[in-house]
Design an enzyme around this catalytic site. Structure first.
Site, PDB file in Angstrom:
ATOM      1  N   ALA A   1      40.494 -12.603 -29.386  1.00 46.80           N
ATOM      2  CA  ALA A   1      39.136 -12.765 -30.069  1.00 46.80           C
ATOM      3  C   ALA A   1      38.632 -12.333 -30.948  1.00 46.80           C
ATOM      4  O   ALA A   1      37.516 -12.025 -32.149  1.00 46.80           O
ATOM      5  CB  ALA A   1      37.997 -12.695 -28.923  1.00 46.80           C
ATOM      6  N   THR A   2      39.339 -10.949 -31.270  1.00 50.77           N
ATOM      7  CA  THR A   2      39.253  -9.971 -32.438  1.00 50.77           C
ATOM      8  C   THR A   2      39.676 -10.764 -33.460  1.00 50.77           C
ATOM      9  O   THR A   2      38.823 -10.154 -35.185  1.00 50.77           O
ATOM     10  CB  THR A   2      40.574  -8.840 -32.306  1.00 50.77           C
ATOM     11  OG1 THR A   2      39.627  -8.070 -31.121  1.00 50.77           O
ATOM     12  CG2 THR A   2      40.103  -8.062 -33.227  1.00 50.77           C
TER      13      THR A   2
ATOM     14  N   ASN B   1      29.711  -7.285 -23.181  1.00 57.82           N
ATOM     15  CA  ASN B   1      30.925  -6.741 -22.510  1.00 57.82           C
ATOM     16  C   ASN B   1      30.417  -6.154 -21.663  1.00 57.82           C
ATOM     17  O   ASN B   1      31.838  -5.647 -20.738  1.00 57.82           O
ATOM     18  CB  ASN B   1      31.734  -6.879 -23.632  1.00 57.82           C
ATOM     19  CG  ASN B   1      31.676  -6.035 -24.505  1.00 57.82           C
ATOM     20  OD1 ASN B   1      30.803  -6.205 -25.662  1.00 57.82           O
ATOM     21  ND2 ASN B   1      32.509  -4.725 -24.791  1.00 57.82           N
TER      22      ASN B   1
ATOM     23  N   GLN C   1      33.137 -13.256 -23.642  1.00 57.84           N
ATOM     24  CA  GLN C   1      32.699 -12.844 -21.780  1.00 57.84           C
ATOM     25  C   GLN C   1      31.651 -13.939 -21.846  1.00 57.84           C
ATOM     26  O   GLN C   1      31.789 -13.856 -20.636  1.00 57.84           O
ATOM     27  CB  GLN C   1      31.566 -11.656 -22.012  1.00 57.84           C
ATOM     28  CG  GLN C   1      32.743 -10.481 -22.765  1.00 57.84           C
ATOM     29  CD  GLN C   1      33.291  -9.596 -21.591  1.00 57.84           C
ATOM     30  OE1 GLN C   1      33.409 -10.478 -20.585  1.00 57.84           O
ATOM     31  NE2 GLN C   1      34.335  -9.224 -22.570  1.00 57.84           N
TER      32      GLN C   1
ATOM     33  N   SER D   1      38.225 -15.243 -26.284  1.00 56.08           N
ATOM     34  CA  SER D   1      39.629 -14.684 -26.118  1.00 56.08           C
ATOM     35  C   SER D   1      40.614 -15.533 -24.388  1.00 56.08           C
ATOM     36  O   SER D   1      39.288 -15.317 -23.756  1.00 56.08           O
ATOM     37  CB  SER D   1      39.226 -13.336 -26.242  1.00 56.08           C
ATOM     38  OG  SER D   1      40.473 -12.312 -25.615  1.00 56.08           O
TER      39      SER D   1
ATOM     40  N   HIS E   1      42.505 -14.294 -22.764  1.00 57.16           N
ATOM     41  CA  HIS E   1      42.857 -12.977 -21.261  1.00 57.16           C
ATOM     42  C   HIS E   1      41.502 -12.736 -20.896  1.00 57.16           C
ATOM     43  O   HIS E   1      41.047 -11.697 -19.823  1.00 57.16           O
ATOM     44  CB  HIS E   1      43.792 -11.622 -21.978  1.00 57.16           C
ATOM     45  CG  HIS E   1      42.354 -10.782 -22.711  1.00 57.16           C
ATOM     46  ND1 HIS E   1      42.883  -9.502 -22.428  1.00 57.16           N
ATOM     47  CD2 HIS E   1      42.898 -10.929 -23.710  1.00 57.16           C
ATOM     48  CE1 HIS E   1      41.696  -8.968 -23.328  1.00 57.16           C
ATOM     49  NE2 HIS E   1      42.449  -9.478 -24.087  1.00 57.16           N
TER      50      HIS E   1
ATOM     51  N   CYS F   1      37.424   0.202 -25.721  1.00 54.14           N
ATOM     52  CA  CYS F   1      37.285   0.027 -27.272  1.00 54.14           C
ATOM     53  C   CYS F   1      37.521   1.206 -26.935  1.00 54.14           C
ATOM     54  O   CYS F   1      38.071   2.468 -28.399  1.00 54.14           O
ATOM     55  CB  CYS F   1      37.354  -1.123 -27.761  1.00 54.14           C
ATOM     56  SG  CYS F   1      38.065  -2.447 -27.758  1.00 54.14           S
TER      57      CYS F   1
HETATM   58  C1  LIG Z   1      37.776  -8.432 -25.543  1.00 54.59           C
HETATM   59  C2  LIG Z   1      36.363  -8.527 -26.105  1.00 54.59           C
HETATM   60  C3  LIG Z   1      36.662  -8.911 -27.743  1.00 54.59           C
HETATM   61  C4  LIG Z   1      38.486  -9.008 -28.380  1.00 54.59           C
HETATM   62  O1  LIG Z   1      38.756 -10.014 -27.755  1.00 54.59           O
HETATM   63  P1  LIG Z   1      40.556  -9.686 -27.710  1.00 54.59           P
HETATM   64  O2  LIG Z   1      40.882 -11.010 -27.398  1.00 54.59           O
HETATM   65  O3  LIG Z   1      40.898  -8.569 -26.551  1.00 54.59           O
HETATM   66  O4  LIG Z   1      41.497  -9.514 -28.793  1.00 54.59           O
HETATM   67  C5  LIG Z   1      35.972  -9.719 -28.457  1.00 54.59           C
HETATM   68  N1  LIG Z   1      34.603  -8.972 -28.249  1.00 54.59           N
HETATM   69  C6  LIG Z   1      34.628  -9.364 -27.112  1.00 54.59           C
HETATM   70  C7  LIG Z   1      32.723  -9.118 -25.779  1.00 54.59           C
HETATM   71  C8  LIG Z   1      35.362  -8.836 -25.751  1.00 54.59           C
HETATM   72  O5  LIG Z   1      35.279  -9.162 -24.505  1.00 54.59           O
END
Ligand SMILES: *Cc1c(COP(=O)(O)O)cnc(C)c1O
Length: 391
Positions: A76-77, A156, A184, A204, A206, A330
């Site tokens: 998601a990043t 999140n 999320q 994302s 995971h 983070c």
């Molecule tokens: C975890 C998260 C991200 C980042 O996702 P990754 O796949 O770990 O890079 C971005 N936005 C939200 C709201 C998240 O919870």
């Protein structure tokens, strides 16, 4: 054996374990079905391609999209960076304005700040004590120069659910693109890119019981959303995201989406029951607990609690048997209190007294009951002025 009990994991907003069914589905693609999904001149490549395309369809299905609107990313990043920078840079000449919100994930905040440095005008929307934006603020901020509105679907830290359909409708009225970070939200609440008028949506893997290292950006085709890519390369993923796709991970994310879609309603009800049990028993046994964020518009698997007079960092150290967090992973390396909780209007002290509890698919009633005992013991002892290690 010397192995002590594994801590109870209640941090499912930080990451979720890969579902065993997802692992099972992925395994052959690490082995004999290893082909490069872009090598369509031979059998191994075509098999991998077919598997990735099947996964693309499974992801699309979850959000009411078409398979060809799904762009695989590393997570998601990357999807958020691609959506925010890609859309704003493409439209910079005609529409040099972007709207976002102060409680977004760091990767959206920093992407928007980058645009700001590049000369894009930015409006930051505040949130109320429930963590939600005011639609009147959004309407007032939108104008004919607005290229993009980026508002997350679910936060999140506090699990609050933004009024996505209403935001989408407003954006459409002004001809602005609507991006939502659904990391999320995907697999937890119903999402429909048509009904909600979403143009760009990030997922994302995971965070939804798929493997780490893969994610998705949904990119609307009708009307077509144009993005400036982040990477130069072989032009994979409709030229939007160059690079060889990780076949096994794409397959895993696809399977995770199908499982989540099938189980969403029942799992939401189960997690709501567990969360209510956790909150009710804590409140029955401890005073001075406040719930941070919305009570109604909230995903079932999240609780964010402040314990008056308690320092969350110290509390966590006193609970080695429980894996929870003090905000987003983070920012937890720094001593700053959570910017999300501060944005809700919490004092510094209240923000520092907060822990995030995330419930997930493997969470059981007996884990919740043990967690209550651990928290009650640790909070009571800290309030009594003693330092204690609660097991
Ligand atoms: C975890 C998260 C991200 C980042 O996702 P990754 O796949 O770990 O890079 C971005 N936005 C939200 C709201 C998240 O919870």
């Amino acid at each position: 054996m010397i192995n002590t009990l594994r801590p109870i994991y209640l941090d499912y907003q930080a990451s979720t374990p890969c579902d065993p069914r997802v692992i099972e589905t992925m395994l052959p693609f690490f082995g004999e079905r290893f082909g490069n999904p872009h090598s369509v001149n031979h059998r191994q490549g075509r098999e991998a391609e077919a598997a990735v395309e099947h996964a693309r369809g499974q992801v699309a299905e979850l959000i009411g999209a078409e398979a060809r609107e799904i762009v695989f990313t590393s997570g998601a990043t990357e999807a958020n960076n691609l959506a925010v920078k890609g859309a704003a840079r493409f439209l910079k000449e005609r529409r040099p304005h972007v709207i976002s919100c102060v409680t977004e994930h760091k990767c959206v905040l920093e992407s928007v700040r980058r645009l700001e440095k590049e000369g894009v005008r930015v409006t930051w929307l505040p949130v109320g004590s429930n963590g939600l934006i005011d639609l009147n603020d959004l309407a007032a901020a939108l104008d004919e120069e607005t290229a993009l509105v980026s508002i997350m679907a679910v936060n999140n830290e506090i699990g609050s659910i933004q009024p996505i359909a209403e935001i989408g409708a407003l954006c459409r009225e002004y001809g602005a693109l609507f991006h939502t970070d659904a990391a999320q939200a995907a697999g937890k609440i119903p999402l429909d890119v048509e009904a909600m008028k979403i143009d760009l949506l990030s997922i994302s893997s995971h965070k939804m019981y798929g493997p780490m290292g893969v994610g998705v950006l949904y990119v609307r085709r009708r009307p077509r959303v144009r993005l400036e890519p982040l990477f130069d390369g072989g032009g994979q993923e409709r030229g939007i995201r160059s690079g060889t796709l990780p076949g096994p991970l794409c397959v895993g994310l696809g399977a995770a989406c199908e499982i989540a879609q099938g189980e969403m309603t029942a799992e939401a009800a189960r997690l709501t029951g567990l969360r209510d049990r956790l909150l009710n028993t804590l409140q029955a046994r401890l005073t001075g607990i406040s719930v941070n964020g919305a009570t109604d518009r909230r995903i079932p698997g999240n609780l964010n609690l402040s314990f008056a007079g308690v320092e969350a960092e110290t509390l966590m150290h006193a609970m080695p048997g429980l894996s929870v967090s003090t905000g987003s992973a983070c920012t937890s390396a720094s001593v700053e209190p959570s910017y999300v909780l501060r944005a809700l209007g919490l004092s510094d002290a209240a923000a520092r007294a907060s822990i995030r509890i995330g419930l997930g698919r493997p969470t059981t009633e007996s884990e919740i009951d043990t967690a209550v005992e651990i928290i009650v013991a640790a909070v009571s002892h800290q309030r009594a002025g003693a330092t204690v290690v609660a097991q």
